[in-house]
Design an enzyme around this catalytic site. Sequence first.
Site, PDB file in Angstrom:
ATOM      1  N   ASP A  63      41.565   4.435  38.592  1.00 51.84           N
ATOM      2  CA  ASP A  63      42.649   3.454  38.627  1.00 51.84           C
ATOM      3  C   ASP A  63      42.238   2.208  37.831  1.00 51.84           C
ATOM      4  O   ASP A  63      41.153   1.679  38.027  1.00 51.84           O
ATOM      5  CB  ASP A  63      42.942   3.082  40.089  1.00 51.84           C
ATOM      6  CG  ASP A  63      44.236   2.311  40.264  1.00 51.84           C
ATOM      7  OD1 ASP A  63      44.726   1.741  39.265  1.00 51.84           O
ATOM      8  OD2 ASP A  63      44.754   2.273  41.389  1.00 51.84           O
ATOM      9  N   THR A 114      51.269  -1.700  35.426  1.00 55.22           N
ATOM     10  CA  THR A 114      51.327  -3.102  35.860  1.00 55.22           C
ATOM     11  C   THR A 114      50.597  -4.039  34.909  1.00 55.22           C
ATOM     12  O   THR A 114      50.575  -5.247  35.158  1.00 55.22           O
ATOM     13  CB  THR A 114      50.705  -3.234  37.257  1.00 55.22           C
ATOM     14  OG1 THR A 114      49.360  -2.762  37.222  1.00 55.22           O
ATOM     15  CG2 THR A 114      51.501  -2.428  38.285  1.00 55.22           C
ATOM     16  N   LYS A 140      41.172 -13.737  42.837  1.00 48.58           N
ATOM     17  CA  LYS A 140      40.753 -14.925  42.074  1.00 48.58           C
ATOM     18  C   LYS A 140      41.653 -16.114  42.398  1.00 48.58           C
ATOM     19  O   LYS A 140      41.189 -17.260  42.500  1.00 48.58           O
ATOM     20  CB  LYS A 140      40.816 -14.618  40.573  1.00 48.58           C
ATOM     21  CG  LYS A 140      40.533 -15.804  39.655  1.00 48.58           C
ATOM     22  CD  LYS A 140      40.744 -15.402  38.207  1.00 48.58           C
ATOM     23  CE  LYS A 140      40.600 -16.600  37.263  1.00 48.58           C
ATOM     24  NZ  LYS A 140      39.196 -16.995  37.098  1.00 48.58           N
ATOM     25  N   GLY A 155      13.294   8.488  78.905  1.00 46.85           N
ATOM     26  CA  GLY A 155      14.161   7.601  78.157  1.00 46.85           C
ATOM     27  C   GLY A 155      14.249   7.923  76.680  1.00 46.85           C
ATOM     28  O   GLY A 155      14.746   7.108  75.892  1.00 46.85           O
ATOM     29  N   GLY A 164      55.669   3.767  41.697  1.00 50.70           N
ATOM     30  CA  GLY A 164      55.497   5.172  42.010  1.00 50.70           C
ATOM     31  C   GLY A 164      55.764   5.604  43.423  1.00 50.70           C
ATOM     32  O   GLY A 164      56.843   5.399  43.989  1.00 50.70           O
ATOM     33  N   GLY A 165      54.729   6.213  44.032  1.00 48.30           N
ATOM     34  CA  GLY A 165      54.859   6.802  45.359  1.00 48.30           C
ATOM     35  C   GLY A 165      55.185   5.790  46.433  1.00 48.30           C
ATOM     36  O   GLY A 165      55.922   6.088  47.378  1.00 48.30           O
ATOM     37  N   HIS A 221      10.894   5.945  70.132  1.00 45.94           N
ATOM     38  CA  HIS A 221      10.481   4.900  69.200  1.00 45.94           C
ATOM     39  C   HIS A 221      10.213   5.464  67.802  1.00 45.94           C
ATOM     40  O   HIS A 221       9.174   5.216  67.199  1.00 45.94           O
ATOM     41  CB  HIS A 221       9.266   4.148  69.727  1.00 45.94           C
ATOM     42  CG  HIS A 221       9.538   3.411  71.007  1.00 45.94           C
ATOM     43  ND1 HIS A 221      10.512   2.437  71.109  1.00 45.94           N
ATOM     44  CD2 HIS A 221       8.990   3.526  72.240  1.00 45.94           C
ATOM     45  CE1 HIS A 221      10.549   1.979  72.350  1.00 45.94           C
ATOM     46  NE2 HIS A 221       9.643   2.624  73.061  1.00 45.94           N
ATOM     47  N   ASN A 273      -1.144   6.783  60.042  1.00 46.98           N
ATOM     48  CA  ASN A 273      -1.802   8.071  59.878  1.00 46.98           C
ATOM     49  C   ASN A 273      -1.295   9.044  60.951  1.00 46.98           C
ATOM     50  O   ASN A 273      -1.364   8.731  62.130  1.00 46.98           O
ATOM     51  CB  ASN A 273      -3.309   7.915  60.015  1.00 46.98           C
ATOM     52  CG  ASN A 273      -3.922   7.104  58.884  1.00 46.98           C
ATOM     53  OD1 ASN A 273      -3.726   7.437  57.731  1.00 46.98           O
ATOM     54  ND2 ASN A 273      -4.667   6.066  59.222  1.00 46.98           N
ATOM     55  N   ARG A 320      -7.782   7.129  60.423  1.00 54.83           N
ATOM     56  CA  ARG A 320      -7.451   8.504  60.792  1.00 54.83           C
ATOM     57  C   ARG A 320      -8.223   8.999  62.013  1.00 54.83           C
ATOM     58  O   ARG A 320      -7.685   9.737  62.830  1.00 54.83           O
ATOM     59  CB  ARG A 320      -7.694   9.426  59.596  1.00 54.83           C
ATOM     60  CG  ARG A 320      -7.121  10.839  59.781  1.00 54.83           C
ATOM     61  CD  ARG A 320      -6.839  11.469  58.440  1.00 54.83           C
ATOM     62  NE  ARG A 320      -5.865  10.672  57.714  1.00 54.83           N
ATOM     63  CZ  ARG A 320      -4.552  10.752  57.884  1.00 54.83           C
ATOM     64  NH1 ARG A 320      -4.059  11.600  58.752  1.00 54.83           N
ATOM     65  NH2 ARG A 320      -3.742   9.989  57.185  1.00 54.83           N
ATOM     66  N   ARG A 326      49.215   5.547  32.435  1.00 51.63           N
ATOM     67  CA  ARG A 326      47.978   4.761  32.395  1.00 51.63           C
ATOM     68  C   ARG A 326      48.277   3.260  32.397  1.00 51.63           C
ATOM     69  O   ARG A 326      47.468   2.461  32.869  1.00 51.63           O
ATOM     70  CB  ARG A 326      47.158   5.121  31.157  1.00 51.63           C
ATOM     71  CG  ARG A 326      46.403   6.433  31.281  1.00 51.63           C
ATOM     72  CD  ARG A 326      45.423   6.601  30.135  1.00 51.63           C
ATOM     73  NE  ARG A 326      44.505   7.696  30.368  1.00 51.63           N
ATOM     74  CZ  ARG A 326      43.327   7.819  29.766  1.00 51.63           C
ATOM     75  NH1 ARG A 326      42.925   6.888  28.917  1.00 51.63           N
ATOM     76  NH2 ARG A 326      42.544   8.851  30.015  1.00 51.63           N
TER      77      ARG A 326
END
Length: 504
Positions: A121, A63, A133, A298, A31-32, A269, A408, A428, A60
């Site tokens: 694809d 290859t 593989k 900082g 193709g392209g 932090h 908390n 708390r 579809r």
Amino acid sequence: MRALLSVSDKSGVVEFARQLLEFGCELVSTGGTARLLREHGLPVLEVADFTGFPELLEGRVKTLHPAVHAAILARRDEPSHMEQLARFGYQPIDLVVVNLYPFDRVVHADTPEAEALELIDIGGPTLLRAAAKNYRWVLPIVDPNDYGRVAAVLAAGGPAVVPLEFRRELAAKAFAHVAVYDAQIAAYLRHDQFPDLLPLPLEKLRTLRYGENPHQVAALYRIRGYPAQIGSWRTIGEVELSYNNVQDAAAAWQLVWRFEQPAAVIVKHAAPCGAAIGETIADAVARAFDADPVSAFGGIVALNRHLDEPVSRALAQHLFDIIIAPSIEPTAEALLRRRKALRIVLAPPWCEPPVIWRTTADVALVQTPDIPSRAPQSWRRVTTREPSEREWEDLVFAWTVVPFVLSNGVVIARDQQTVGIGGGQPNRVDAVRLALWRAGDRARGAVLASDAFFPFPDGVEVAAAAGITAIVQPGGSKRDSEVIAAAERAGIAMVFTGERHFRH
């Protein structure tokens, strides 16, 4: 030597194909890619001519043919494989140069399914899997950045001299390429937010300066298919971001966009140490810094408005690691870049992702983001005294900030500015004490937000002694009546939201 080329990302493929020809390689293409190579005067054999079969089913099937896959999968050290190739007149394919169109760039949640399915694809992933593989004899190449490396190795003597470890590296990259592609398709098709199998398509953006500590190595990945957020940040400065920088900047950026008014947030932090809104962004910046000047040193500053020169001059008076804003004035950028260690990050407004991820040991935790769902109009006053108008505004402000404090979590606010934040404590009442200690005298007449209920009245009693006048909390404790009674005795106005906001 024969190479099959079929690429979506065509960057560098013409030059690479030209180099392959110089090595005596025959080019087979589709193709392209074939059209592009011919346009540059390169001889190419179409796959249909190679297999003797035309494309079928409207493209579809291109290859998917033994002439292609037997030529890729045949083991060169297995005589029976080579005999079968010869019997059918097939010649081995030594290189497979394939990359797949990024599914997430063309298919979105609202793409019609019939259209999306046609964009899946089949041949490309099959070619890559076959080549990977059989990597001991076939080179699978998916990344244009590898073209130069492959060409350099081939120039030294052809496929036979390609080191086995390099072949394994290319094979691993090919399988990862296919895995990410399949994960994107799975994400489009599934409707279950938490399926039994949840592949995560990650793409490396860059290596970070270091991890949580300098001896740790770290990298930044984006989740393909998610709206580009941190992955689209543009960093200006001479020093690269570290793992902690990204974490802190993300926390600051998420919080600052919870406000519609001009707002500034300073994070240190991974927790906010100063947050404020103002009539102008300059006012918001000044008030956020004033909330806790010691902790701001900082830190990381986030603004939800354009960064102009006057604000940049104010910011330049203090030491910050990162300033993050949606845009910046050129003169402001030039001024701030004089500080060599400072990074400026330009980012789009924050958009909450559908789910958020966190890994710990060998598992991943996945949840929906913590977005408050109960509007202040639905909050329930539980004390006799009604909060004043100013207290209501400060309660809403504090409740907006508290989900970003480590649980908390406790936030003390006054005039829509944090004056004391306490979090990360095992109980708390200690979180309340820490927030009050940071607030000092500014706690008197301020309001307090607690990310979860008060299990005992002690936290309210400590707050009352420091001069807190109103409290917002989820409610739901077995001792709610005791907690409310403590507020009543102190003349504190208390409202329940009915919604907890822990942050771990």
